[in-house]
Write a protein that holds these residues in place. Sequence first.
Motif, mmCIF file in Angstrom:
data_model
loop_
_atom_site.group_PDB
_atom_site.id
_atom_site.type_symbol
_atom_site.label_atom_id
_atom_site.label_comp_id
_atom_site.label_asym_id
_atom_site.label_seq_id
_atom_site.Cartn_x
_atom_site.Cartn_y
_atom_site.Cartn_z
ATOM 1 N N GLY A 70 71.724 82.139 -9.785
ATOM 2 C CA GLY A 70 73.112 81.666 -9.845
ATOM 3 C C GLY A 70 73.652 81.481 -11.255
ATOM 4 N N PHE A 71 72.811 80.975 -12.169
ATOM 5 C CA PHE A 71 73.261 80.795 -13.556
ATOM 6 C C PHE A 71 73.635 82.150 -14.151
ATOM 7 C CE2 PHE A 71 71.012 76.664 -15.047
ATOM 8 C CZ PHE A 71 71.447 76.024 -13.908
ATOM 9 N N GLN A 401 65.040 81.912 -14.697
ATOM 10 C CA GLN A 401 64.073 81.412 -15.674
ATOM 11 C C GLN A 401 63.853 82.358 -16.845
ATOM 12 O OE1 GLN A 401 60.375 80.337 -13.860
ATOM 13 N NE2 GLN A 401 60.715 78.175 -14.284
ATOM 14 N N ALA A 402 64.103 83.641 -16.622
ATOM 15 C CA ALA A 402 63.860 84.592 -17.698
ATOM 16 C C ALA A 402 64.742 84.309 -18.907
ATOM 17 C CB ALA A 402 64.087 86.018 -17.202
ATOM 18 N N TYR A 403 65.982 83.861 -18.667
ATOM 19 C CA TYR A 403 66.928 83.765 -19.779
ATOM 20 C C TYR A 403 67.586 82.404 -19.946
ATOM 21 C CZ TYR A 403 66.397 88.780 -19.486
ATOM 22 O OH TYR A 403 65.865 90.029 -19.449
ATOM 23 N N TRP A 404 67.333 81.496 -19.021
ATOM 24 C CA TRP A 404 68.036 80.216 -19.074
ATOM 25 C C TRP A 404 67.053 79.062 -19.217
ATOM 26 C CZ3 TRP A 404 73.421 79.825 -18.702
ATOM 27 C CH2 TRP A 404 74.080 81.006 -18.372
ATOM 28 N N LYS A 405 67.445 78.096 -20.005
ATOM 29 C CA LYS A 405 66.754 76.815 -19.998
ATOM 30 C C LYS A 405 66.914 76.215 -18.623
ATOM 31 C CE LYS A 405 66.723 74.753 -24.516
ATOM 32 N NZ LYS A 405 67.140 73.563 -25.279
ATOM 33 N N PHE A 406 65.890 75.537 -18.163
ATOM 34 C CA PHE A 406 66.065 74.983 -16.833
ATOM 35 C C PHE A 406 66.631 73.572 -16.884
ATOM 36 C CE2 PHE A 406 65.827 78.339 -14.443
ATOM 37 C CZ PHE A 406 65.435 78.152 -13.143
ATOM 38 N N PRO A 407 67.414 73.213 -15.844
ATOM 39 C CA PRO A 407 68.206 71.984 -15.901
ATOM 40 C C PRO A 407 67.461 70.758 -16.376
ATOM 41 C CG PRO A 407 68.725 73.194 -13.935
ATOM 42 C CD PRO A 407 67.610 73.931 -14.614
ATOM 43 N N ALA A 410 67.149 71.281 -19.802
ATOM 44 C CA ALA A 410 68.427 71.467 -20.486
ATOM 45 C C ALA A 410 69.002 70.148 -20.974
ATOM 46 C CB ALA A 410 69.409 72.171 -19.569
ATOM 47 N N MET A 411 68.783 69.099 -20.183
ATOM 48 C CA MET A 411 69.368 67.825 -20.558
ATOM 49 C C MET A 411 68.586 67.157 -21.674
ATOM 50 S SD MET A 411 72.075 67.359 -18.870
ATOM 51 C CE MET A 411 72.282 65.617 -19.194
ATOM 52 N N LYS A 412 67.274 67.430 -21.721
ATOM 53 C CA LYS A 412 66.535 66.946 -22.886
ATOM 54 C C LYS A 412 66.865 67.891 -24.027
ATOM 55 C CE LYS A 412 62.786 65.317 -20.023
ATOM 56 N NZ LYS A 412 61.455 65.705 -19.580
ATOM 57 N N LEU A 413 66.095 67.789 -25.070
ATOM 58 C CA LEU A 413 66.349 68.791 -26.123
ATOM 59 C C LEU A 413 65.214 69.759 -26.175
ATOM 60 C CD1 LEU A 413 68.278 66.954 -28.794
ATOM 61 C CD2 LEU A 413 68.936 68.566 -27.049
ATOM 62 N N ARG C 192 66.020 58.109 -22.459
ATOM 63 C CA ARG C 192 66.751 58.911 -21.493
ATOM 64 C C ARG C 192 66.497 58.342 -20.116
ATOM 65 N NH1 ARG C 192 69.306 63.526 -20.225
ATOM 66 N NH2 ARG C 192 69.499 64.068 -22.401
ATOM 67 N N SER C 198 70.057 67.207 -14.457
ATOM 68 C CA SER C 198 70.829 68.093 -13.597
ATOM 69 C C SER C 198 69.903 68.761 -12.587
ATOM 70 C CB SER C 198 71.510 69.141 -14.460
ATOM 71 O OG SER C 198 72.360 69.923 -13.684
ATOM 72 N N ASP C 199 70.460 69.545 -11.691
ATOM 73 C CA ASP C 199 69.637 70.491 -10.937
ATOM 74 C C ASP C 199 70.447 71.767 -10.778
ATOM 75 O OD1 ASP C 199 70.986 70.743 -8.416
ATOM 76 O OD2 ASP C 199 69.904 69.079 -7.567
ATOM 77 N N ASP C 203 74.544 72.275 -11.149
ATOM 78 C CA ASP C 203 75.085 72.996 -12.295
ATOM 79 C C ASP C 203 76.069 74.086 -11.861
ATOM 80 O OD1 ASP C 203 74.275 71.840 -14.635
ATOM 81 O OD2 ASP C 203 72.340 72.828 -14.677
ATOM 82 N N LEU C 204 75.866 74.624 -10.675
ATOM 83 C CA LEU C 204 76.818 75.619 -10.186
ATOM 84 C C LEU C 204 78.125 74.958 -9.749
ATOM 85 C CD1 LEU C 204 74.575 78.170 -8.329
ATOM 86 C CD2 LEU C 204 76.034 78.593 -10.301
ATOM 87 N N LYS C 261 66.580 81.008 -25.320
ATOM 88 C CA LYS C 261 67.197 80.966 -23.991
ATOM 89 C C LYS C 261 68.593 80.351 -24.074
ATOM 90 C CE LYS C 261 62.959 81.243 -21.547
ATOM 91 N NZ LYS C 261 62.420 81.298 -20.225
ATOM 92 N N ILE C 262 69.357 80.572 -23.000
ATOM 93 C CA ILE C 262 70.717 80.044 -22.941
ATOM 94 C C ILE C 262 70.680 78.674 -22.283
ATOM 95 C CG2 ILE C 262 73.068 80.505 -22.185
ATOM 96 C CD1 ILE C 262 72.104 83.446 -21.697
ATOM 97 N N ASN C 263 71.465 77.751 -22.817
ATOM 98 C CA ASN C 263 71.501 76.397 -22.288
ATOM 99 C C ASN C 263 72.791 76.207 -21.485
ATOM 100 O OD1 ASN C 263 71.655 73.656 -21.889
ATOM 101 N ND2 ASN C 263 70.747 73.154 -23.884
ATOM 102 N N MET C 264 72.649 75.862 -20.201
ATOM 103 C CA MET C 264 73.810 75.737 -19.333
ATOM 104 C C MET C 264 74.786 74.672 -19.816
ATOM 105 S SD MET C 264 75.141 77.381 -17.051
ATOM 106 C CE MET C 264 75.593 77.831 -15.406
ATOM 107 N N VAL C 265 74.253 73.637 -20.478
ATOM 108 C CA VAL C 265 75.131 72.588 -21.010
ATOM 109 C C VAL C 265 76.141 73.187 -21.999
ATOM 110 C CG1 VAL C 265 75.184 70.489 -22.396
ATOM 111 C CG2 VAL C 265 73.408 70.796 -20.679
#
Lengths: 413, 413, 413
Positions: A70-71, A401-407, A410-413, C192, C198-199, C203-204, C261-265
């Motif tokens: 979905g991302f 997961q291949a290209y996105w940080k996971f949620p 993502a919220m951490k750093l 934190r 998120s989940d 995020d969608l 990787k890309i960060n959804m935030v």
Amino acid sequence: MAPKYFTSLRPHLPLLVLLLETAFILVFFFFASYDAKNPPDLHLYPEFQDVHVMVFLGFGFLGTFLARYGFSSSGFNVLVAAMTAQWAVLMNGFLFAFGNRTIVVNLRSLLTANLCAVSAFVSMGVVLGKTSPIQLLLMALLEVSGFILNQWILLRFLEVDLTESIRQLHVFGTYFGVMFSWATYRPGLEPRHEKEKSDTKMDLFSMIGTLFLWMFWPSFNSVLIEDTAQKISAVYSTYFSLAASTVAAFGLSVLTSKKGKINMVHVHNATVAGGVAVGTAVTVIQAPWVAMTIGVIAGLTSTLGLQYIKPRMASLFQVHDTCGVQYVHGIPGILGVFANITIQLATNWTSFILTAKEAVFQLTALSVTAALSLILGLGTGYLLKWNFWKAPHDKKCFDDQAYWKFPHLAMKL
Amino acid sequence: MAPKYFTSLRPHLPLLVLLLETAFILVFFFFASYDAKNPPDLHLYPEFQDVHVMVFLGFGFLGTFLARYGFSSSGFNVLVAAMTAQWAVLMNGFLFAFGNRTIVVNLRSLLTANLCAVSAFVSMGVVLGKTSPIQLLLMALLEVSGFILNQWILLRFLEVDLTESIRQLHVFGTYFGVMFSWATYRPGLEPRHEKEKSDTKMDLFSMIGTLFLWMFWPSFNSVLIEDTAQKISAVYSTYFSLAASTVAAFGLSVLTSKKGKINMVHVHNATVAGGVAVGTAVTVIQAPWVAMTIGVIAGLTSTLGLQYIKPRMASLFQVHDTCGVQYVHGIPGILGVFANITIQLATNWTSFILTAKEAVFQLTALSVTAALSLILGLGTGYLLKWNFWKAPHDKKCFDDQAYWKFPHLAMKL
Amino acid sequence: MAPKYFTSLRPHLPLLVLLLETAFILVFFFFASYDAKNPPDLHLYPEFQDVHVMVFLGFGFLGTFLARYGFSSSGFNVLVAAMTAQWAVLMNGFLFAFGNRTIVVNLRSLLTANLCAVSAFVSMGVVLGKTSPIQLLLMALLEVSGFILNQWILLRFLEVDLTESIRQLHVFGTYFGVMFSWATYRPGLEPRHEKEKSDTKMDLFSMIGTLFLWMFWPSFNSVLIEDTAQKISAVYSTYFSLAASTVAAFGLSVLTSKKGKINMVHVHNATVAGGVAVGTAVTVIQAPWVAMTIGVIAGLTSTLGLQYIKPRMASLFQVHDTCGVQYVHGIPGILGVFANITIQLATNWTSFILTAKEAVFQLTALSVTAALSLILGLGTGYLLKWNFWKAPHDKKCFDDQAYWKFPHLAMKL
């Protein structure tokens, strides 16, 4: 995560997009300015926004049906739209409206750029889940260039005007994507990738995409038409065609199911096939029953294709088509051209010779478009097949997961 | 899946929809054509699109709150909308605009058809989860026929014009649905079906539906009004009434909760009750405070109804109302008629006799509508109760599995 | 649920909202009426609706990224919007358009009220998850009052017109929220909170919010401009700036990620930073490349801020900013003012003195806005810090359970 699956987009993606954006800014600096004419084409704005919603939300969310993708579907869509629209404004400007050595930006040019971006989304539907964002971006830019080149050829040699030729985007996008998919065929994904599946909530996100496409398709098919009577007829025809293809899709979906159930894949896709098919013929349709007939045929064809042809394309022709684009944009798009010709022959049979000549022209235009899209799609596929472009490992296809940080990360750093 | 629960839609649904669609095409062929007048009513197009979004996305997604029924809520909605809109164009044309033996299709007739479809969605809200798509479709077509017949009666015998009578859709839809639900009452679903529940993500999908209804309700209430001053007042009144009913719904939701918490069911439904209630009175409201007062009353009534009456309707009256339609469309719709009368009496008390006469007319119109909807709903309920229409087995109520392929299967063949 | 975490909204919330709504109705009764001028400003309606969608759906769903806070994000948003819009109509009316002792309600005043509500949403982004709906509501009402007061000061002492000063909403909202957050700092939520995450599906939902903001931002930036040539230029500039900031956000997101990787935030937030930054300068931008340059800078700054500054703000300055508002609205908003000044200096360097004077005026306006927002945010924070306002217990932050019935319960009674 095992290192062998690890795919960093660094430094390729940042370099690519930031350099391109810088280049765009420079070219815009030298050649582009806003249209200063007064009054501007503000009356187009509501329909412009409808198309805008289709481009940024409709196509992006249509692709979210994949359970773990979905991302990428929604995110890459925005990135590709943002870049191709800028690029299309430039290409269209240079090729078709380069008066006084200046590209004039107005609502119509942004609109056309958005429509060109749609041709890229069509191809993206074919390769969704199997490509890196770098590949998608380059494919989209090359394809839009090819599509605009196709428009230029049709204008130069066949005198097809731009509003007409832009309707070929469904056919061009499909066969470009199909050949790209053939060139980049990965046997490792067959017979079916374990992650190439949906889940119920993702199907609802996808439904939001479908519905926005459905609802705003009348704007999509009518927005470029200047004659108001023709424009509003295009709205009516699209509405009726969509309604009819929706009915046909539901009916046939049940009929082709052994257990007599409805298949969500058909609902997502075949319901809008009527919008595609009627698109090429909107200016010649004079009555609702014609639009409805086209819609029914499109809905039936699309459902049959999705049900019986799509699953065999990979094993027979080594073409994997994630979203079944061929049955939503390709075949309905071709259907539309034949519908157009049939209607013209039927309504102008007194001047048969003239109309037949017109028909030959239209078939020639279609053939040129198909040929060019096939060739360019093939070439682009071979070009972008190279590992350098960071295609995902087979195991990481159809997976964010291949290209996105996971949620949770993502919220951490 | 045990065979005894197995419900195939084959061959009923395909036969029904494909035959109907063919019939539609034939009737359109003989009787319908596009409006050739120039300039067309393009200025209505943005508001037409707003209503279009309410019909195809708003109502469809409002119903997705059921945890396992999202495909059906959003999917059947599209199918029913596509068919009833075509049908309503025909019926409206034959009854009200059959000049030169021709039905003229224009933006206004499509708009009216969409609004007629809404009357069917109101009833669908009552029976959601307990009916097959075949039942829903037939119910919707019969109901829309009944609703248009009601308009014809109101026009013929009480000289209520069409724009006025179409505002009765909330009351008609509710009581048609309520009697349908009574006629098809299934004790096996009580006291509460295990699948008649929500989950957080589905509630958010439902929220999207609510919000699109909320946001575009000003268009819904104003689109048919031709006088621009009245039209824009209708926009203002709807806006203020919705805002006020939202505030009232939140307030009362907390007040009626023992733990002092907010109930999402109230937010989904009572927040838009203000739009329904103000709908009948928009043309006579002259000041925001009146709209706000109506909104507050609607919000309070709706929340109270959802909280205290809804759960008792099944045991006391054998009426199961899945979406609590009676408290969102029914009672607020009736409230609106009384608000209209009160305002007219208050503002025209110098010509009290005339206004009182007008009030009697309006109450008569309301009574006729209520009576007809009750009778037709009952009849339709008995007609569609028959097993032949493939109602889901009790255990498969509120469950997509009864009629839909499931995602992990859908992607395979 | 342990009793010590138990937070009932009763009777505070119902009392507050129902009393306020009653007060609103009374004030509207005495002072407000619809604009009777004919023809009304119906041409603004489509853009009004776009802004309406941003307010009710865009901002509400943007906040749904929090895994367990979707009801609150989308629900409180509607409540706050409904109340602040009513309040803003009154305040704007009393301060700026109180001719004949009457507030005239028209589409423009509703639009302005919606825009004022946005200033409150900006602050809500800072404190999301850590506040009760009572606190949010009071904060929003006080903030909107402060924002309108700020407009009054800018008009009275610096002769900044209202259309100009409303563009300060991003800066005002951010720094009001930041100081509110500082005043109500809760060390218990650091480093934190376990629920501040998120989940993928949430995020969608958030992406839907982002996209509606993205798509309709051109309307947001242009809707108040009366000159049609300037208005359409504002549309173009916003479009190009958003596209450029999207590209920059994706590029930098990958660049700042160790794993590429890309960060959804970043996608949710930095892609729209271009819309904010260009907002203040839209009337002076004459060419697309300027808008694109502003967009790139905004996208880069915003991504850098989200990535490197946001996580340090809590430990260094005791400012916790849930949505990273400072990097989406605050800094891009300030950037926009400087962009405006730079463009004016660059294009009018022949009349340098005059332009420099204008620049000083603008910086003064910005400083006044920043100062007022900081002071009022601080005061409001201290005022609402009190336990009486039912702030959630630390353990119940970022959790719908604190204030909402849960779905499986919601459906029962």
